[in-house]
Design an enzyme around this catalytic site. Sequence first.
Site, PDB file in Angstrom:
ATOM      1  N   LYS A   1      76.787  25.217  97.256  1.00 23.72           N
ATOM      2  CA  LYS A   1      76.206  26.173  96.473  1.00 23.72           C
ATOM      3  C   LYS A   1      75.856  25.934  95.208  1.00 23.72           C
ATOM      4  O   LYS A   1      74.685  26.102  94.780  1.00 23.72           O
ATOM      5  CB  LYS A   1      77.561  27.222  96.429  1.00 23.72           C
ATOM      6  CG  LYS A   1      77.172  28.368  95.542  1.00 23.72           C
ATOM      7  CD  LYS A   1      78.463  29.228  95.405  1.00 23.72           C
ATOM      8  CE  LYS A   1      79.451  28.716  94.782  1.00 23.72           C
ATOM      9  NZ  LYS A   1      79.222  28.476  93.443  1.00 23.72           N
ATOM     10  N   THR A   2      76.699  25.325  94.368  1.00 28.38           N
ATOM     11  CA  THR A   2      76.254  24.740  93.102  1.00 28.38           C
ATOM     12  C   THR A   2      75.137  23.828  93.042  1.00 28.38           C
ATOM     13  O   THR A   2      74.086  23.995  92.138  1.00 28.38           O
ATOM     14  CB  THR A   2      77.516  24.126  92.398  1.00 28.38           C
ATOM     15  OG1 THR A   2      78.475  24.850  92.435  1.00 28.38           O
ATOM     16  CG2 THR A   2      77.010  23.695  90.883  1.00 28.38           C
TER      17      THR A   2
ATOM     18  N   ASP B   1      75.489  33.574  90.237  1.00 27.41           N
ATOM     19  CA  ASP B   1      76.680  32.780  90.942  1.00 27.41           C
ATOM     20  C   ASP B   1      77.607  33.578  91.148  1.00 27.41           C
ATOM     21  O   ASP B   1      77.918  34.494  90.655  1.00 27.41           O
ATOM     22  CB  ASP B   1      76.870  31.558  90.289  1.00 27.41           C
ATOM     23  CG  ASP B   1      77.660  30.467  90.921  1.00 27.41           C
ATOM     24  OD1 ASP B   1      77.524  30.460  92.175  1.00 27.41           O
ATOM     25  OD2 ASP B   1      78.155  29.473  90.367  1.00 27.41           O
ATOM     26  N   GLU B   2      78.517  33.144  92.561  1.00 25.28           N
ATOM     27  CA  GLU B   2      79.687  34.080  93.088  1.00 25.28           C
ATOM     28  C   GLU B   2      79.311  35.572  92.776  1.00 25.28           C
ATOM     29  O   GLU B   2      80.268  36.099  92.393  1.00 25.28           O
ATOM     30  CB  GLU B   2      80.877  33.392  91.990  1.00 25.28           C
ATOM     31  CG  GLU B   2      81.148  32.121  91.768  1.00 25.28           C
ATOM     32  CD  GLU B   2      81.958  31.573  93.074  1.00 25.28           C
ATOM     33  OE1 GLU B   2      82.020  32.224  93.950  1.00 25.28           O
ATOM     34  OE2 GLU B   2      82.380  30.368  92.939  1.00 25.28           O
TER      35      GLU B   2
ATOM     36  N   GLN C   1      84.697  34.943 101.032  1.00 25.51           N
ATOM     37  CA  GLN C   1      85.501  34.521 100.059  1.00 25.51           C
ATOM     38  C   GLN C   1      85.882  35.427  98.936  1.00 25.51           C
ATOM     39  O   GLN C   1      86.009  35.114  97.669  1.00 25.51           O
ATOM     40  CB  GLN C   1      85.165  32.977  99.402  1.00 25.51           C
ATOM     41  CG  GLN C   1      85.055  31.939 100.384  1.00 25.51           C
ATOM     42  CD  GLN C   1      84.722  30.805  99.725  1.00 25.51           C
ATOM     43  OE1 GLN C   1      85.492  29.974  99.008  1.00 25.51           O
ATOM     44  NE2 GLN C   1      83.465  30.049  99.957  1.00 25.51           N
TER      45      GLN C   1
ATOM     46  N   ARG D   1      90.174  24.739 101.900  1.00 29.30           N
ATOM     47  CA  ARG D   1      90.381  24.037 100.587  1.00 29.30           C
ATOM     48  C   ARG D   1      90.672  22.565 101.020  1.00 29.30           C
ATOM     49  O   ARG D   1      90.551  21.594 100.156  1.00 29.30           O
ATOM     50  CB  ARG D   1      91.390  24.431  99.612  1.00 29.30           C
ATOM     51  CG  ARG D   1      91.690  25.808  99.107  1.00 29.30           C
ATOM     52  CD  ARG D   1      90.481  26.093  98.573  1.00 29.30           C
ATOM     53  NE  ARG D   1      89.370  26.783  99.057  1.00 29.30           N
ATOM     54  CZ  ARG D   1      87.947  26.710  99.024  1.00 29.30           C
ATOM     55  NH1 ARG D   1      87.402  26.128  98.020  1.00 29.30           N
ATOM     56  NH2 ARG D   1      87.260  27.499  99.944  1.00 29.30           N
TER      57      ARG D   1
END
Length: 655
Positions: free
Chosen positions: A33-34, A224-225, A255, A602
């Site tokens: 994503k980043t 973002d997010e 998420q 994770r």
Amino acid sequence: MIDYAKELNPEQYRVVTEKGGPLLVLAGAGSGKTRTLTYRVAYLLDSGVRAENILLATFTNKAARSMLRRVESLVETYTGKMTGGTFHSIAHRFLRSYAFRLGYAPGFSILDSEDARQLVAQAMAELKIDTKLGKFPKNNVVAEMLSLTVNTQTTLEDVLVNRYPFFLHLGADIAQIACLYEQKKKALNVMDFDDLLANCRRLLQEHPDVLEILAGRFHHVLVDEYQDTNLIQADIVDLLASGHRNLTVVGDDSQSIYSFRGTHFANIIDFPKRYPDCRIFKLETNYRSTPEILHLANLSITNNENQYPKALKAVRPGGMRPVILTAQNVLKQADFVAQRVVELTRSGVPYSEIAVLYRAHYHSMEVQMEFVRRDIPFEIRSGIRFFEQAHIKDVTSYMRVLVNGHDELAWRRLLMMYPKIGKATFEKIWRWLGRQSSPVEALLAEEFLSTAPKTAKDGLMQCRRTFLELTALDVPDRTPEKIIATLLTRGNYRTYLQETYSEAAAREEDLIQLGSFSAKFTTMEEFLNELALLTNMSREEEMEEPSQDKVILSTIHQAKGLEWSYVFLIWCADGMIPLNRALKEPCGEEEERRLFYVAVTRAKDQLYISYPVLDYSRASGTFSLGPSRFISEIAPGSPKDKQRPFEQWTLFDND
């Protein structure tokens, strides 16, 4: 020039090179994503968009700085003119230029959390509200209520009904405090953190000329997010993008796990309703985890109805199937985790590549104790160590006094919880109480009140009533669990929790679990000695040379965005994951399933999910626990079925 096609996968490339308009990018866990967002900014700059015409909103300033540094290294262009940072920092920047339009004088100040609590306390004092005399929430709890009304965009009454029903009868008084707090902020020319967002939106909504200037400045807005935005943040984004409608939002609906903070899940789910012409992209290629871990995660999240369907695909080769461990009890569970950590580190795995995750902080209690015993270094990410929390120390101070009546430190802690007893008053009380052969008996004697300061008498009467309840228990019944239950039900400690802490329900759960945990000790002295040894050992560890190589213990909420090679998800029993309390919330089960999904994604190499089948409390005796519904719903066939997404292990006394 950057070779975008070579440096990005096809999913990422399509997002990065899209021309404009509203874009919804659903970025699955571990899908880069980043990297995608960073290259998107670089592509815009390469395409001729000027840095000052780009707005990048993130949830930490660190993330924004990191992205912009990476962009600079990619395009070799200075990004200092680009507006990037958290929603609060962006709002602050706008308000510095235009707050006068809302009636603020130049040079307004920003209150931090402590400043805000102090101003609430001043408002309470002016209204002659004394939290020491009545059953009234303390200033930090009131401040939390007021913050929630802003972040959830609901009324104070709604917040009280849904979060603080035990204070609903005080609604009129709390509303007065809220009103005076707002007046004081305006008189002092200050804003708190929530005001930054609320005032920024108000500025854009009420002043079309300002909106035209700011929306005209930013030709591209990137967020973002996005799944973590609240209603105000989503409105700000929509307003700023209203000029060119070049809005790129990146997030993962699977998420979205922060509704308790005011996050509005509908922002990402309903994005296509607000932007019917939006294009939706999915990043489903996962670079983090093995196919086996992703298979389990995909199976779990498909059970949510309110979502964008997607399936993570691994680029890594196959590995070990996740393990579901059925442990006889919580001690066996802790023993398994500790033993497996020892085995992993002996094989060369760094401690820092191992994490133990859980739904609630008290779930880590037995693992913490077992790690201390085995000298396994660990770091708590979910708060301070369980046994050193304030509410744990509060209740154990009563136990310490019952065991040793001359424990001055324990007396100091418990007496100062009562109204009108501060440091000076305590010293006066202790000068008399400490000279008595049995301070507890002296406290209960009539003579005691005649020697005590008059201002403290109401508080001391409450304290005496609590000790009368405790000493009424037969000596064999003075177990830690009985003491805790008595303090909560007949000793008014539950009321103290509600008045003092915004997360009172979670702290009460901690205490109930502490009582159940204490059942393994035969006496209160043995229990207190064990706690003292554990806390002292942890302090000795902290005094040693600091080491970064430690096992991480964290709630799932704190672990979002992080990754480890080996992950243990403990207490995965129904009622714990999902947490019973959370199931009472609207759409609570789906958010709890998203938490489970976040936890399992994770893990990079190996995933261990465990739950105890037996637990014990003195009130209920031994009782059985079942696996989380999130395990049951992904377990087709028999335990020997090779199609199962996990291996089944058991750990009982005869294993």
